[in-house]
Design a protein around this motif. Structure first.
Motif, mmCIF file in Angstrom:
data_model
loop_
_atom_site.group_PDB
_atom_site.id
_atom_site.type_symbol
_atom_site.label_atom_id
_atom_site.label_comp_id
_atom_site.label_asym_id
_atom_site.label_seq_id
_atom_site.Cartn_x
_atom_site.Cartn_y
_atom_site.Cartn_z
ATOM 1 N N SER A 45 0.687 17.622 -12.039
ATOM 2 C CA SER A 45 0.209 17.341 -10.683
ATOM 3 C C SER A 45 1.191 17.743 -9.599
ATOM 4 N N GLU A 46 2.485 17.838 -9.924
ATOM 5 C CA GLU A 46 3.459 18.197 -8.894
ATOM 6 C C GLU A 46 3.178 19.580 -8.331
ATOM 7 N N ARG A 47 2.703 20.488 -9.156
ATOM 8 C CA ARG A 47 2.386 21.831 -8.661
ATOM 9 C C ARG A 47 1.175 21.806 -7.729
ATOM 10 N N VAL A 48 0.255 20.869 -7.969
ATOM 11 C CA VAL A 48 -0.899 20.748 -7.074
ATOM 12 C C VAL A 48 -0.460 20.134 -5.743
ATOM 13 N N VAL A 49 0.466 19.173 -5.791
ATOM 14 C CA VAL A 49 1.044 18.626 -4.560
ATOM 15 C C VAL A 49 1.760 19.731 -3.788
ATOM 16 N N GLN A 50 2.552 20.519 -4.497
ATOM 17 C CA GLN A 50 3.266 21.628 -3.865
ATOM 18 C C GLN A 50 2.296 22.589 -3.193
ATOM 19 N N HIS A 51 1.226 22.943 -3.882
ATOM 20 C CA HIS A 51 0.182 23.816 -3.339
ATOM 21 C C HIS A 51 -0.441 23.192 -2.082
ATOM 22 N N SER A 52 -0.704 21.884 -2.130
ATOM 23 C CA SER A 52 -1.322 21.188 -0.989
ATOM 24 C C SER A 52 -0.384 21.155 0.203
ATOM 25 N N TRP A 53 0.896 20.907 -0.041
ATOM 26 C CA TRP A 53 1.875 20.896 1.055
ATOM 27 C C TRP A 53 1.971 22.266 1.713
ATOM 28 N N ASN A 54 1.929 23.319 0.904
ATOM 29 C CA ASN A 54 2.008 24.671 1.468
ATOM 30 C C ASN A 54 0.817 24.957 2.378
ATOM 31 N N ARG A 96 5.426 26.966 4.737
ATOM 32 C CA ARG A 96 5.153 26.497 3.368
ATOM 33 C C ARG A 96 6.061 25.294 3.047
ATOM 34 N N LEU A 97 5.571 24.138 3.329
ATOM 35 C CA LEU A 97 6.381 22.924 3.180
ATOM 36 C C LEU A 97 6.589 22.512 1.730
ATOM 37 N N ILE A 109 9.332 19.912 -2.337
ATOM 38 C CA ILE A 109 8.833 19.162 -3.493
ATOM 39 C C ILE A 109 9.967 18.861 -4.468
ATOM 40 N N ARG A 110 10.889 19.814 -4.636
ATOM 41 C CA ARG A 110 11.986 19.613 -5.592
ATOM 42 C C ARG A 110 12.985 18.566 -5.092
ATOM 43 N N HIS A 111 13.110 18.455 -3.772
ATOM 44 C CA HIS A 111 14.054 17.492 -3.210
ATOM 45 C C HIS A 111 13.480 16.083 -3.130
ATOM 46 N N THR A 112 12.187 15.938 -3.351
ATOM 47 C CA THR A 112 11.571 14.618 -3.193
ATOM 48 C C THR A 112 10.917 14.109 -4.470
ATOM 49 N N LEU A 113 11.190 14.751 -5.600
ATOM 50 C CA LEU A 113 10.617 14.289 -6.861
ATOM 51 C C LEU A 113 11.064 12.859 -7.146
ATOM 52 N N GLY A 114 10.119 11.999 -7.439
ATOM 53 C CA GLY A 114 10.435 10.607 -7.731
ATOM 54 C C GLY A 114 10.469 9.709 -6.513
ATOM 55 N N LYS A 130 11.910 13.356 14.314
ATOM 56 C CA LYS A 130 11.109 12.120 14.387
ATOM 57 C C LYS A 130 9.701 12.361 14.903
ATOM 58 N N ASP A 131 9.456 13.522 15.515
ATOM 59 C CA ASP A 131 8.114 13.829 16.012
ATOM 60 C C ASP A 131 7.236 14.508 14.959
ATOM 61 N N PHE A 132 7.786 14.733 13.765
ATOM 62 C CA PHE A 132 6.976 15.355 12.710
ATOM 63 C C PHE A 132 5.773 14.448 12.413
ATOM 64 N N PRO A 133 4.545 14.982 12.470
ATOM 65 C CA PRO A 133 3.335 14.155 12.306
ATOM 66 C C PRO A 133 3.065 13.824 10.835
ATOM 67 N N TYR A 134 3.921 12.978 10.259
ATOM 68 C CA TYR A 134 3.852 12.747 8.818
ATOM 69 C C TYR A 134 2.528 12.119 8.387
ATOM 70 N N ASP A 135 2.019 11.176 9.165
ATOM 71 C CA ASP A 135 0.768 10.522 8.768
ATOM 72 C C ASP A 135 -0.376 11.528 8.681
ATOM 73 N N SER A 136 -0.450 12.424 9.665
ATOM 74 C CA SER A 136 -1.480 13.453 9.638
ATOM 75 C C SER A 136 -1.259 14.410 8.470
ATOM 76 N N PHE A 137 0.003 14.777 8.243
ATOM 77 C CA PHE A 137 0.343 15.654 7.121
ATOM 78 C C PHE A 137 -0.086 15.028 5.799
ATOM 79 N N GLN A 138 0.222 13.751 5.626
ATOM 80 C CA GLN A 138 -0.117 13.070 4.377
ATOM 81 C C GLN A 138 -1.625 12.989 4.185
ATOM 82 N N GLU A 139 -2.335 12.669 5.255
ATOM 83 C CA GLU A 139 -3.785 12.570 5.160
ATOM 84 C C GLU A 139 -4.408 13.916 4.799
#
Length: 223
Positions: free
Chosen positions: A22-31, A41-42, A47-52, A68-77
């Motif tokens: 699943s990590e590769r699918v997360v990586q694909h989604s972040w990109n 391509r985030l 992904i390698r720095h945030t495993l776990g 601090k202005d990075f829209p993390y909630d929108s990114f996550q959604e």
């Protein structure tokens, strides 16, 4: 790594990258979402720095790196929607040997638990999709603990739930933060690598390394 004989009374599994590819699918989604939001391509390096990492720690990582202005909630959604659509269309592949190792553990009467940094919804949907939710005596997720890996909290709590002393349990992990978490809990650590590549810093805390869950299953059969 230690060349020692260990007879586990319990096995505690990480999930993403260990049981599921699943990590590769997360990586694909972040990109995809990173480019959509104008950040590029985030997934490639982050992904390698945030495993776990659990959600709270992952959020802090992105705010520290992108401001601090990075829209993390929108990114996550948004990346959650991309991940869900991918899973619905293609499925999330299981890692080699998953069913095999569960069969071996059950045949030997070894208790099983999950200790994942992922959210409860994500973890349970993956486990249920694979038809293995009921094969674990306990499932602990990142939103059920106050401290994420490499804190030992999640592994200590998992061992308590299945009534096993940490020293008599093995942890199956794919990334350094997870190995550190399990080692600090006093467990026997088994590394099955996925996306992470640099393990030099955790070699003193590593008891065994395998290239697949099938290899771990073979070792357990030989005990």
């Amino acid at each position: 790594m230690k060349d020692n004989i260990f007879y586990p009374e319990a096995a505690v599994f990480d999930m993403d990258g260990l049981m599921f590819d699943s990590e590769r699918v997360v990586q694909h989604s972040w990109n995809i979402v990173g480019e959509r939001m104008g950040y590029g391509r985030l997934g490639d390096d982050n992904i390698r720095h945030t495993l776990g990492f659990n959600r709270m720690r992952r959020r802090q990582y992105f705010l520290d790196k992108y401001g601090k202005d990075f829209p993390y909630d929108s990114f996550q959604e948004q990346y959650g929607l991309v991940y869900h659509d991918y899973a619905a269309e293609h499925g999330i592949p299981m890692k080699q040997g998953l069913y095999e190792i569960l069969d071996v553990l059950e045949a030997r009467g070894i208790k099983k638990a999950v200790a994942t940094s992922s959210s409860r919804d994500h973890a349970f949907s993956n486990l249920e999709r694979a038809g293995i939710r009921g094969r674990f005596e306990a499932v602990l997720t990142g939103d059920m603990v106050t401290e994420g890996k490499p804190s030992p909290e999640i592994y200590l709590r998992a061992c308590k739930l299945i009534e096993t002393e940490p020293a008599r349990a093995m942890a199956l992990e794919d990334a350094p933060n997870g190995i550190l978490s399990a080692h600090r809990a006093g467990m026997y650590t088994v590394l099955v690598p996925d996306l992470a590549e640099d393990f030099d810093s955790i070699l003193p805390f590593l008891d065994r390394r395998a290239e697949s869950l099938s290899e771990v299953a073979h070792w357990l059969r030989e005990l």
